[in-house]
Scaffold this active site. Structure first.
Site, PDB file in Angstrom:
ATOM      1  N   PRO A 116       0.814  -1.224   0.000  1.00 48.52           N
ATOM      2  CA  PRO A 116       0.000   0.000   0.000  1.00 48.52           C
ATOM      3  C   PRO A 116       0.845   1.271   0.000  1.00 48.52           C
ATOM      4  O   PRO A 116       0.344   2.350  -0.327  1.00 48.52           O
ATOM      5  CB  PRO A 116      -0.838  -0.108   1.278  1.00 48.52           C
ATOM      6  N   GLU A 150       3.217  -7.503   8.838  1.00 48.09           N
ATOM      7  CA  GLU A 150       3.444  -6.072   9.018  1.00 48.09           C
ATOM      8  C   GLU A 150       4.348  -5.465   7.961  1.00 48.09           C
ATOM      9  O   GLU A 150       4.239  -4.323   7.610  1.00 48.09           O
ATOM     10  CB  GLU A 150       4.068  -5.826  10.398  1.00 48.09           C
ATOM     11  N   ARG A 153      -3.515  -8.272 -20.841  1.00 44.93           N
ATOM     12  CA  ARG A 153      -4.435  -7.911 -21.931  1.00 44.93           C
ATOM     13  C   ARG A 153      -3.806  -6.961 -22.932  1.00 44.93           C
ATOM     14  O   ARG A 153      -4.336  -6.787 -24.025  1.00 44.93           O
ATOM     15  CB  ARG A 153      -5.764  -7.377 -21.393  1.00 44.93           C
ATOM     16  N   ASP A 179      -9.192  -0.797 -26.870  1.00 47.23           N
ATOM     17  CA  ASP A 179      -9.411   0.590 -27.271  1.00 47.23           C
ATOM     18  C   ASP A 179     -10.385   1.318 -26.371  1.00 47.23           C
ATOM     19  O   ASP A 179     -10.111   2.388 -25.873  1.00 47.23           O
ATOM     20  CB  ASP A 179     -10.048   0.575 -28.659  1.00 47.23           C
TER      21      ASP A 179
HETATM   22  N1  ADE Z   1      -0.876  -5.022  -0.075  1.00 50.49           N
HETATM   23  C1  ADE Z   1      -1.805  -4.691   0.840  1.00 50.49           C
HETATM   24  N2  ADE Z   1      -2.579  -3.695   0.404  1.00 50.49           N
HETATM   25  C2  ADE Z   1      -2.122  -3.365  -0.846  1.00 50.49           C
HETATM   26  C3  ADE Z   1      -2.505  -2.411  -1.818  1.00 50.49           C
HETATM   27  N3  ADE Z   1      -3.505  -1.555  -1.617  1.00 50.49           N
HETATM   28  N4  ADE Z   1      -1.810  -2.361  -2.969  1.00 50.49           N
HETATM   29  C4  ADE Z   1      -0.788  -3.203  -3.179  1.00 50.49           C
HETATM   30  N5  ADE Z   1      -0.376  -4.129  -2.298  1.00 50.49           N
HETATM   31  C5  ADE Z   1      -1.040  -4.207  -1.136  1.00 50.49           C
END
Ligand code: ADE
Length: 226
Positions: A99, A126, A164, A179
């Site tokens: 994230p 974590e 894709r 497209d």
């Molecule tokens: N791992 C946990 N949450 C994530 C996210 N939002 N994007 C990418 N990897 C993640």
């Protein structure tokens, strides 16, 4: 024999999460026709202790666990010996799904689609030992500002979006999707689409679309762009 265009190596503690994703639809077809190849690697297999430990408590204290260096470094080393594409001109990149990474956009997907080998590390718990991030990872990617339990779903999102775009992955009958999706992303407008039946429980397709008058249909579609 067809050459594999794009080789994905997925490092995950949960390879079975990928089974149905890789076994259905367009991705399945892309693998079958060797447009893409996906190698699933469980880095727990590289843990050397008898409990196959992949995580440990953080130095300096604090809550949560941290994924250890050794199994991930060993898994990367095995990829390099097992799967590495021999030609040094072929482009490779390693991505950590987290994230905290850069937000995935269509532009980033298009850039990644130019590589020949993408190694995706799926995190859990974590965090991951910083030495993995510093030494093994080229790029960190997030699929959005929310926290998932692991990087597997983001890895599937990435594989799907990249696959894709590979030549020949979308067949003739669905290549227009490429497209219209890209256009939609650029905020170009779309007209409404309908298919059979013409009357679904009283919900009718606009008469003009059944008229066979292509000039009028074109006019109507333009008037409906949103
Ligand atoms: N791992 C946990 N949450 C994530 C996210 N939002 N994007 C990418 N990897 C993640």
């Amino acid at each position: 024999m067809n050459l594999v265009i794009l080789n994905f190596n997925i490092l995950t503690l949960f390879p079975e999460l990928f089974t149905s994703f890789l076994g259905e639809s367009i991705v399945k077809r892309a693998i079958k026709s060797k447009k893409i190849q996906v190698n699933l690697i469980n880095f727990r297999d590289f843990a050397k202790d008898k409990h196959h430990t992949v995580d440990d408590t953080p130095y300096g204290g604090g809550a949560g666990m941290v994924l250890k260096c050794e199994p991930i470094f060993d898994a990367f080393a095995s990829i390099n010996s097992r799967f590495k594409i021999q030609d040094s001109k072929l482009k490779t990149r390693t991505v950590f799904l987290t994230p905290q990474g850069k937000r995935l956009t269509q532009a980033r997907v298009e850039k990644l689609a130019r590589y020949n080998q993408l190694t995706l590390l799926c995190g859990h718990y974590e965090g991951v030992d910083q030495r993995v991030r510093d030494e093994l990872i080229d790029e960190e990617i997030s699929i959005g500002d929310y926290v998932l339990t692991g990087g597997e779903l983001p890895a599937m999102v990435l594989i799907d979006a990249i696959s894709r775009l590979q030549p020949g992955v979308l067949g003739k009958e669905d290549s227009h999707l490429q497209d219209s999706f890209t256009k939609a992303l650029k905020r170009k407008k779309e007209y409404p689409h309908y298919t059979k039946p013409a009357d679904f429980q009283g919900l009718k397709v606009p008469d003009i679309l059944l008229s066979g008058n292509h000039a009028e249909i074109e006019k109507w579609r333009k008037s409906q762009l949103k």
